[in-house]
Structure formats: C-alpha cells, structure tokens
Write an enzyme that holds these catalytic residues in place. Sequence first.
Site, PDB file in Angstrom:
ATOM      1  N   HIS A  94       9.664  -5.162  16.736  1.00 31.88           N
ATOM      2  CA  HIS A  94       8.613  -5.897  17.437  1.00 31.88           C
ATOM      3  C   HIS A  94       8.282  -7.204  16.728  1.00 31.88           C
ATOM      4  O   HIS A  94       8.234  -8.276  17.343  1.00 31.88           O
ATOM      5  CB  HIS A  94       7.368  -5.016  17.558  1.00 31.88           C
ATOM      6  N   HIS A 151       8.114  -1.042  14.687  1.00 28.44           N
ATOM      7  CA  HIS A 151       7.324  -2.044  13.966  1.00 28.44           C
ATOM      8  C   HIS A 151       8.173  -3.260  13.592  1.00 28.44           C
ATOM      9  O   HIS A 151       7.789  -4.407  13.867  1.00 28.44           O
ATOM     10  CB  HIS A 151       6.730  -1.412  12.704  1.00 28.44           C
ATOM     11  N   LYS A 195      -8.162   4.501  20.021  1.00 27.74           N
ATOM     12  CA  LYS A 195      -6.829   4.074  19.592  1.00 27.74           C
ATOM     13  C   LYS A 195      -5.775   4.297  20.670  1.00 27.74           C
ATOM     14  O   LYS A 195      -4.943   3.422  20.940  1.00 27.74           O
ATOM     15  CB  LYS A 195      -6.426   4.811  18.312  1.00 27.74           C
ATOM     16  N   THR A 220      -2.969   1.699  22.909  1.00 34.01           N
ATOM     17  CA  THR A 220      -1.545   1.826  23.213  1.00 34.01           C
ATOM     18  C   THR A 220      -1.312   1.749  24.719  1.00 34.01           C
ATOM     19  O   THR A 220      -0.342   1.138  25.179  1.00 34.01           O
ATOM     20  CB  THR A 220      -0.987   3.148  22.665  1.00 34.01           C
ATOM     21  N   ARG A 245       0.823  -1.214   0.000  1.00 32.09           N
ATOM     22  CA  ARG A 245       0.000   0.000   0.000  1.00 32.09           C
ATOM     23  C   ARG A 245       0.857   1.263   0.000  1.00 32.09           C
ATOM     24  O   ARG A 245       0.331   2.368   0.071  1.00 32.09           O
ATOM     25  CB  ARG A 245      -0.920  -0.003   1.228  1.00 32.09           C
ATOM     26  N   GLN A 287      -1.372  -1.784  25.711  1.00 32.17           N
ATOM     27  CA  GLN A 287      -0.109  -2.436  25.373  1.00 32.17           C
ATOM     28  C   GLN A 287       0.965  -2.121  26.416  1.00 32.17           C
ATOM     29  O   GLN A 287       1.724  -3.002  26.830  1.00 32.17           O
ATOM     30  CB  GLN A 287       0.352  -1.999  23.984  1.00 32.17           C
ATOM     31  N   TYR A 311      -9.264  -3.356  15.975  1.00 28.79           N
ATOM     32  CA  TYR A 311      -9.080  -1.961  15.556  1.00 28.79           C
ATOM     33  C   TYR A 311      -8.602  -1.889  14.110  1.00 28.79           C
ATOM     34  O   TYR A 311      -9.153  -1.139  13.295  1.00 28.79           O
ATOM     35  CB  TYR A 311      -8.078  -1.270  16.481  1.00 28.79           C
TER      36      TYR A 311
END
Length: 262
Positions: A146, A143, A200, A204, A133, A207, A183
Amino acid sequence: MASQRGNLTLVETYLTHGDERLRGWPFMDSPVPVLTVFVLYLMMVKQGPKMMEQRKPFQVQGPMVLYNLAVMVLSIYITFEKLISAVQSSYSLKCQPVDYSDDPRAIRMLNASYWYFISKIIELLDTFFFIVRKKERQITFLHVYHHAIMLLHTWWFVKFVPGGQTFVLGFLNSFVHIWMYAYYGLAAIGPHMQKYLWWKKYLTKLQLFQFVLTSSHALYNVCFGDCGFPRLFSLSSVIQSAIFFSLFMNFYLQAYKKSKTS
C-alpha cells in the site's frame, strides 16, 4: 498555449515531460528522486527489523502522537482544497479533463494534488515507527504494498494529470486518512484510549467503500468517458482500487470475522 496544452494527447504529454507548471518543484522534474525514496523505503523494510534485533524498542509515544496529528491536519487541508477547487471549477463527476492553465482555480487543484503526493512520502514514517517499536508483525504485505505503490502511483498521476478525473481518488483517500490518522493518534496516546476506539472496524469498512467508489468512478471513464481525460490513468485506478479492495477485504475477514468464530 494553455488551451493547446489541455488538448495534448497522452503521448504528447509524455514527450513534454508532464505538467510544465511543476517544473522546478521538489521531486517532480525527474522520477529519480521518488524512485530513490522508493528504494530506500524497501531497504528500510528489509534491513530495519534486522538492525533492531539486538536493541530494545524505542519509546516514541510523543513523536507518534504529533506525527499522526500532523498527517491528520494535512489530510484535512488536502480534502478541503480539493473539494473547494473542484466546486469552484464546476467539476463533473462523470468525466473531467485536467485544466493545465494558470487559472487560480487550476493552480489551487495543482497545489492540493502536489501536497497529496508529499503526504505519501510522509506516510512512509508509519513503517519506521513500526520498526523502531519492534512491531514487525504489523509490517505485512498489505502495509508495504500500500505505502510503496501509492508513492509511485501518486507521483505518476501528479506528474501528468494533477486534477481532473483524478480529483475523486485524492479527495476520497485524503478524507479517509483524516479518520485513519485520528484513530492512530488516539491509539498512540496509550492503552487507556482503547475504550474510545470501538470504531476501528468501521474505519476498515470506510476504506473498502472508498475503493468501491474510486474504482466505479474510474471505470465509468474507461467505458464512457468522452472529455479527453486519458483512459490509461483511469484504467490504472480501476486496477489498483481492485487490488486494494481485495487486500483490505482479506484483512477485514481475517481481523473481524474470524475473531467472532473463535
């Protein structure tokens, strides 16, 4: 044999190549398959955006919705199976050794742990969807780190200690992923869903709370555990949870605190 297996030291466990019940299971006989996936993932991160430079973004709304729904359902399954297995086996939250026997309750925890590892392979598709995308800005260090580290870390845990003290880590992480992929799935439906995604930032926070719980739980075993669960694995959980907490906290501050002052 089962009781002797449960009393093996960490060194002896390595010498016997991990949990013998996993022999023949995909990815579990050798580290080569998971390391191959790891390398291919890093290659995708490196080369994927370059391959997309001269291409238009792919329209993958339908596959993304289905993908996120599938991961959410898998996370529900893992969460449920880990919880029921732990309750049926009267797990201790303070310190719990791994049951390496063929007891149905132990096998149920083993299966849930294995599927938890498989989910980490599936979740690498998060990055693939960003690439096709052309959302490279979302492929951050957080990202990639993790996804890559969780892949290796989870394999290591499932290979040698599938259950026991590690139950809390897999259970909490899968529980959080239920909401996380819910989500993502809603967001993938389209912009008109944004008004329903006000929560949202609380995701977080959830988390971050997860990392506090997992690190605290593992740290207790490092300091006071006396049930025979290898402290090396608990120490690894403490370190990784602390790293994730710092990375996610930095993301939270960057995303939400600065937006209030701007």
